[in-house]
Design a protein around this motif. Sequence first.
Motif, PDB file in Angstrom:
ATOM      1  N   SER A 121       6.024  14.974 -22.674  1.00  0.00           N
ATOM      2  CA  SER A 121       6.693  16.071 -23.379  1.00  0.00           C
ATOM      3  C   SER A 121       7.980  15.574 -24.024  1.00  0.00           C
ATOM      4  N   ARG A 124       7.188  14.193 -27.468  1.00  0.00           N
ATOM      5  CA  ARG A 124       7.110  15.262 -28.465  1.00  0.00           C
ATOM      6  C   ARG A 124       8.507  15.725 -28.846  1.00  0.00           C
ATOM      7  N   PHE A 145       1.068  17.314 -27.958  1.00  0.00           N
ATOM      8  CA  PHE A 145       1.201  18.629 -28.591  1.00  0.00           C
ATOM      9  C   PHE A 145       2.203  18.649 -29.739  1.00  0.00           C
ATOM     10  N   GLU A 148      -0.980  19.688 -32.310  1.00  0.00           N
ATOM     11  CA  GLU A 148      -1.897  20.696 -31.791  1.00  0.00           C
ATOM     12  C   GLU A 148      -1.258  21.427 -30.618  1.00  0.00           C
ATOM     13  N   ALA A 149      -1.560  22.706 -30.497  1.00  0.00           N
ATOM     14  CA  ALA A 149      -1.023  23.496 -29.390  1.00  0.00           C
ATOM     15  C   ALA A 149      -1.672  23.066 -28.072  1.00  0.00           C
ATOM     16  N   PRO A 150      -0.986  23.273 -26.955  1.00  0.00           N
ATOM     17  CA  PRO A 150      -1.586  22.956 -25.660  1.00  0.00           C
ATOM     18  C   PRO A 150      -2.854  23.775 -25.433  1.00  0.00           C
ATOM     19  N   SER A 154      -2.970  26.200 -19.946  1.00  0.00           N
ATOM     20  CA  SER A 154      -1.965  25.227 -19.518  1.00  0.00           C
ATOM     21  C   SER A 154      -0.654  25.904 -19.120  1.00  0.00           C
ATOM     22  N   PRO A 160       3.231  23.492 -32.246  1.00  0.00           N
ATOM     23  CA  PRO A 160       3.098  22.272 -33.057  1.00  0.00           C
ATOM     24  C   PRO A 160       4.274  22.131 -34.026  1.00  0.00           C
ATOM     25  N   PHE A 182      -4.155  13.640 -24.589  1.00  0.00           N
ATOM     26  CA  PHE A 182      -3.047  14.431 -25.146  1.00  0.00           C
ATOM     27  C   PHE A 182      -1.823  13.535 -25.317  1.00  0.00           C
ATOM     28  N   GLU A 187      -5.551  12.371 -33.077  1.00  0.00           N
ATOM     29  CA  GLU A 187      -4.308  13.071 -33.374  1.00  0.00           C
ATOM     30  C   GLU A 187      -3.216  12.083 -33.759  1.00  0.00           C
TER      31      GLU A 187
END
Length: 244
Positions: A121, A124, A145, A148-150, A154, A160, A182, A187
């Motif tokens: 995280s 991101r 993420f 793309e959304a989780p 979750s 995003p 992920f 991605e």
Amino acid sequence: MSDAIRAETVFIGDEQIQAYQARPLDPGPFPGVVLIHHLPGWDEANKEMVRKFAAHGYSAICPNLFWREAPNASPDDASAFVRGQGGVPDEQVIKDVATAAAALRALDNANGKVGAIGHCSGGRQTLLVSTAVDLDAAVDCYGAFALEAPPSGSGLNFTPIKDRLPDVRCPVLGLFGDDDKFPAPDEVGRLAELMAQHGKSFEYHSYEGAGHAFFAVDRPSYRPQAAVDGWQRVFAFFGKHLAA
């Protein structure tokens, strides 16, 4: 340069944000690095990375992004509480990282240049803050993420950030694992394409046989070969962009 460093908990900015800082004791000048901790929290693994940067000639700081939501809680308890809230709001992360970057630039042995790095995280969020904070370099280690959304279920409220990519302000290095889900390799490829379309400097490398959290020495996911090469790339990248 001597190998003497000073490491301690400090409180920064007008809000007195709790943070862990390590810095060389030589006169310098030294560049700065903001370490953005992962969702498991402001833990020992991240503090060890802060000290690693200091030992390599950087003043480094890791703000506790969960200090408002869970003051005085253990990293595990703070993480559980923040997960239950869906994560920390993006604008709050941006504000706290900007405060940390300012604290580094204010040190008496600073050279004025500051980079940021984060894992999972935090990766991101490193990409996120590169669009809104004046940084000189940023390293995204398998940030999930971003585009793309989780997945549903979750509990995370991450949005995003692909629409923010035109605002990236500094060169970015990305380090990923081919076996990660992920973010998955496709991605990562789309992120590279979008950065190129927006004319951003994005250097990235993806490691065969490595999945998520391959830097984490305290987890089964640790992949020594990928991690060693990754650290070499991190220091080469910061050495290029943060030198006086």
